[in-house]
Scaffold this motif. Structure first.
Motif, PDB file in Angstrom:
ATOM      1  N   GLY A 138      10.920   5.083 -18.911  1.00 58.03           N
ATOM      2  CA  GLY A 138      10.255   4.124 -18.034  1.00 58.03           C
ATOM      3  C   GLY A 138       8.844   3.739 -18.422  1.00 58.03           C
ATOM      4  O   GLY A 138       8.152   3.076 -17.648  1.00 58.03           O
ATOM      5  N   PHE A 139       8.415   4.101 -19.616  1.00 60.23           N
ATOM      6  CA  PHE A 139       7.092   3.712 -20.096  1.00 60.23           C
ATOM      7  C   PHE A 139       7.192   2.356 -20.786  1.00 60.23           C
ATOM      8  O   PHE A 139       8.219   2.030 -21.379  1.00 60.23           O
ATOM      9  N   ALA A 140       6.108   1.603 -20.741  1.00 64.12           N
ATOM     10  CA  ALA A 140       6.043   0.301 -21.411  1.00 64.12           C
ATOM     11  C   ALA A 140       4.824   0.278 -22.326  1.00 64.12           C
ATOM     12  O   ALA A 140       3.787   0.867 -22.000  1.00 64.12           O
ATOM     13  N   PRO A 141       4.937  -0.406 -23.478  1.00 68.52           N
ATOM     14  CA  PRO A 141       3.773  -0.506 -24.364  1.00 68.52           C
ATOM     15  C   PRO A 141       2.653  -1.297 -23.696  1.00 68.52           C
ATOM     16  O   PRO A 141       2.919  -2.300 -23.027  1.00 68.52           O
ATOM     17  N   VAL A 142       1.407  -0.805 -23.873  1.00 66.92           N
ATOM     18  CA  VAL A 142       0.270  -1.470 -23.236  1.00 66.92           C
ATOM     19  C   VAL A 142      -0.871  -1.771 -24.205  1.00 66.92           C
ATOM     20  O   VAL A 142      -1.879  -2.332 -23.799  1.00 66.92           O
ATOM     21  N   GLY A 143      -0.729  -1.398 -25.472  1.00 66.10           N
ATOM     22  CA  GLY A 143      -1.797  -1.701 -26.420  1.00 66.10           C
ATOM     23  C   GLY A 143      -1.773  -0.794 -27.630  1.00 66.10           C
ATOM     24  O   GLY A 143      -0.985   0.153 -27.709  1.00 66.10           O
ATOM     25  N   SER A 144      -2.640  -1.105 -28.560  1.00 67.94           N
ATOM     26  CA  SER A 144      -2.718  -0.358 -29.812  1.00 67.94           C
ATOM     27  C   SER A 144      -3.424   0.976 -29.621  1.00 67.94           C
ATOM     28  O   SER A 144      -4.393   1.072 -28.873  1.00 67.94           O
ATOM     29  N   ALA A 145      -2.929   1.978 -30.332  1.00 72.07           N
ATOM     30  CA  ALA A 145      -3.558   3.296 -30.371  1.00 72.07           C
ATOM     31  C   ALA A 145      -4.248   3.442 -31.724  1.00 72.07           C
ATOM     32  O   ALA A 145      -3.638   3.209 -32.761  1.00 72.07           O
ATOM     33  N   ALA A 146      -5.487   3.818 -31.684  1.00 71.03           N
ATOM     34  CA  ALA A 146      -6.278   3.978 -32.906  1.00 71.03           C
ATOM     35  C   ALA A 146      -5.886   5.255 -33.635  1.00 71.03           C
ATOM     36  O   ALA A 146      -5.369   6.197 -33.025  1.00 71.03           O
ATOM     37  N   PRO A 147      -6.158   5.313 -34.941  1.00 70.90           N
ATOM     38  CA  PRO A 147      -5.890   6.543 -35.685  1.00 70.90           C
ATOM     39  C   PRO A 147      -6.561   7.779 -35.063  1.00 70.90           C
ATOM     40  O   PRO A 147      -6.008   8.868 -35.125  1.00 70.90           O
ATOM     41  N   SER A 148      -7.704   7.594 -34.428  1.00 71.99           N
ATOM     42  CA  SER A 148      -8.380   8.731 -33.793  1.00 71.99           C
ATOM     43  C   SER A 148      -7.589   9.261 -32.589  1.00 71.99           C
ATOM     44  O   SER A 148      -7.756  10.410 -32.193  1.00 71.99           O
ATOM     45  N   ASP A 149      -6.722   8.440 -32.013  1.00 78.61           N
ATOM     46  CA  ASP A 149      -5.885   8.865 -30.896  1.00 78.61           C
ATOM     47  C   ASP A 149      -4.663   9.660 -31.358  1.00 78.61           C
ATOM     48  O   ASP A 149      -4.060  10.384 -30.568  1.00 78.61           O
ATOM     49  N   LEU A 150      -4.293   9.489 -32.622  1.00 80.55           N
ATOM     50  CA  LEU A 150      -3.026  10.035 -33.116  1.00 80.55           C
ATOM     51  C   LEU A 150      -3.179  10.848 -34.396  1.00 80.55           C
ATOM     52  O   LEU A 150      -2.291  10.823 -35.253  1.00 80.55           O
ATOM     53  N   GLY A 151      -4.268  11.545 -34.543  1.00 80.52           N
ATOM     54  CA  GLY A 151      -4.430  12.410 -35.712  1.00 80.52           C
ATOM     55  C   GLY A 151      -4.388  11.674 -37.022  1.00 80.52           C
ATOM     56  O   GLY A 151      -3.841  12.174 -38.002  1.00 80.52           O
ATOM     57  N   GLY A 152      -4.955  10.468 -37.049  1.00 77.78           N
ATOM     58  CA  GLY A 152      -5.040   9.725 -38.296  1.00 77.78           C
ATOM     59  C   GLY A 152      -4.005   8.630 -38.476  1.00 77.78           C
ATOM     60  O   GLY A 152      -4.036   7.900 -39.457  1.00 77.78           O
ATOM     61  N   LYS A 153      -3.081   8.498 -37.545  1.00 79.32           N
ATOM     62  CA  LYS A 153      -2.051   7.457 -37.641  1.00 79.32           C
ATOM     63  C   LYS A 153      -2.311   6.378 -36.595  1.00 79.32           C
ATOM     64  O   LYS A 153      -2.809   6.656 -35.515  1.00 79.32           O
ATOM     65  N   SER A 154      -1.936   5.159 -36.908  1.00 83.43           N
ATOM     66  CA  SER A 154      -2.019   4.073 -35.931  1.00 83.43           C
ATOM     67  C   SER A 154      -0.726   4.019 -35.129  1.00 83.43           C
ATOM     68  O   SER A 154       0.322   4.475 -35.587  1.00 83.43           O
ATOM     69  N   GLY A 155      -0.820   3.449 -33.936  1.00 83.02           N
ATOM     70  CA  GLY A 155       0.377   3.380 -33.112  1.00 83.02           C
ATOM     71  C   GLY A 155       0.172   2.567 -31.861  1.00 83.02           C
ATOM     72  O   GLY A 155      -0.641   1.643 -31.834  1.00 83.02           O
ATOM     73  N   THR A 156       0.895   2.945 -30.834  1.00 82.37           N
ATOM     74  CA  THR A 156       0.936   2.198 -29.586  1.00 82.37           C
ATOM     75  C   THR A 156       0.728   3.135 -28.402  1.00 82.37           C
ATOM     76  O   THR A 156       1.276   4.236 -28.382  1.00 82.37           O
ATOM     77  N   TRP A 157      -0.047   2.653 -27.431  1.00 74.94           N
ATOM     78  CA  TRP A 157      -0.153   3.336 -26.144  1.00 74.94           C
ATOM     79  C   TRP A 157       0.959   2.818 -25.238  1.00 74.94           C
ATOM     80  O   TRP A 157       1.247   1.627 -25.209  1.00 74.94           O
ATOM     81  N   TYR A 158       1.571   3.736 -24.509  1.00 68.65           N
ATOM     82  CA  TYR A 158       2.584   3.428 -23.513  1.00 68.65           C
ATOM     83  C   TYR A 158       2.061   3.888 -22.157  1.00 68.65           C
ATOM     84  O   TYR A 158       1.272   4.830 -22.084  1.00 68.65           O
ATOM     85  N   GLN A 159       2.542   3.263 -21.107  1.00 70.05           N
ATOM     86  CA  GLN A 159       2.092   3.626 -19.770  1.00 70.05           C
ATOM     87  C   GLN A 159       3.249   3.543 -18.792  1.00 70.05           C
ATOM     88  O   GLN A 159       4.130   2.696 -18.923  1.00 70.05           O
ATOM     89  N   ARG A 160       3.209   4.425 -17.808  1.00 73.57           N
ATOM     90  CA  ARG A 160       4.185   4.377 -16.712  1.00 73.57           C
ATOM     91  C   ARG A 160       3.449   4.620 -15.399  1.00 73.57           C
ATOM     92  O   ARG A 160       2.690   5.575 -15.273  1.00 73.57           O
ATOM     93  N   ASP A 161       3.675   3.734 -14.453  1.00 69.69           N
ATOM     94  CA  ASP A 161       3.158   3.928 -13.108  1.00 69.69           C
ATOM     95  C   ASP A 161       4.177   4.768 -12.347  1.00 69.69           C
ATOM     96  O   ASP A 161       5.389   4.519 -12.417  1.00 69.69           O
ATOM     97  N   LEU A 162       3.682   5.755 -11.630  1.00 65.11           N
ATOM     98  CA  LEU A 162       4.544   6.717 -10.962  1.00 65.11           C
ATOM     99  C   LEU A 162       4.710   6.399  -9.488  1.00 65.11           C
ATOM    100  O   LEU A 162       3.808   5.838  -8.860  1.00 65.11           O
ATOM    101  N   GLN A 163       5.842   6.780  -8.957  1.00 67.74           N
ATOM    102  CA  GLN A 163       6.114   6.646  -7.527  1.00 67.74           C
ATOM    103  C   GLN A 163       5.658   7.908  -6.829  1.00 67.74           C
ATOM    104  O   GLN A 163       5.959   9.009  -7.294  1.00 67.74           O
ATOM    105  N   PRO A 164       4.933   7.785  -5.706  1.00 65.84           N
ATOM    106  CA  PRO A 164       4.484   8.986  -4.988  1.00 65.84           C
ATOM    107  C   PRO A 164       5.648   9.740  -4.358  1.00 65.84           C
ATOM    108  O   PRO A 164       6.697   9.221  -4.163  1.00 65.84           O
TER     109      PRO A 164
END
Length: 164
Positions: A138-164
């Motif tokens: 249930g996660f959706a891509p929301v933007g680019s992930a920098a190499p500093s976010d992923l141990g030197g690799k580039s990628g994508t941030w995903y996000q999921r809004d949760l139901q209470p």
């Protein structure tokens, strides 16, 4: 049936065995933890338990019936209803839906137990398996992930809004 459990001190030997047994497998898709991680495992493990006790993070392990660890599922930087998700599963259960099902279970726990409203996770472009897990959970891509976010690799941030 494997059970998702909150990390505690008694899990340390099984967590170390899991990390050692799967080190090469993990290094194929995510940055290797390095020898220092294993040399300083006890100190790092105890620091993680202290962070969990301070409600900064919440760490979970997927435990098999025999007590072995099949996966780690972590919520980092719990703040203002948001946290980062990280996970890894043993090679022996990879590709069987274990990660997806456990991430879905953790999403429910994140809302119910930790009061979280949003989870974010980053994965590298070449980690297709993780991209599939996040999408199916249930996660959706929301933007680019920098190499500093992923141990030197580039990628994508995903996000999921949760139901209470």
């Amino acid at each position: 049936m494997p059970e998702l459990k909150r990390l505690h001190a008694d899990h340390a030997p099984a967590v170390l065995a899991f990390e050692l047994a799967n080190r090469t497998y993990f290094a194929a898709s995510i940055s290797d933890r390095g020898d220092d991680f294993f040399d300083q495992f006890t100190d790092r493990y105890n620091a993680s338990l202290a962070e969990q006790e301070a409600s900064i993070c919440a760490f979970y392990v997927l435990v098999a019936e025999d007590g072995s660890v099949l996966g780690r599922f972590n919520l980092y930087d719990l703040e203002d209803g948001t946290a980062r998700l990280g996970y890894r599963v043993a090679q022996q259960v990879a590709g069987r839906g274990v990660a997806t099902a456990t991430v879905q279970e953790l999403c429910q726990l994140a809302a119910a137990r930790h009061g979280l409203r949003t989870l974010r996770a980053a994965t590298s472009y070449d980690n297709v398996a993780s991209q599939k897990v996040l999408t199916k959970a249930g996660f959706a891509p929301v933007g680019s992930a920098a190499p500093s976010d992923l141990g030197g690799k580039s990628g994508t941030w995903y996000q999921r809004d949760l139901q209470p």
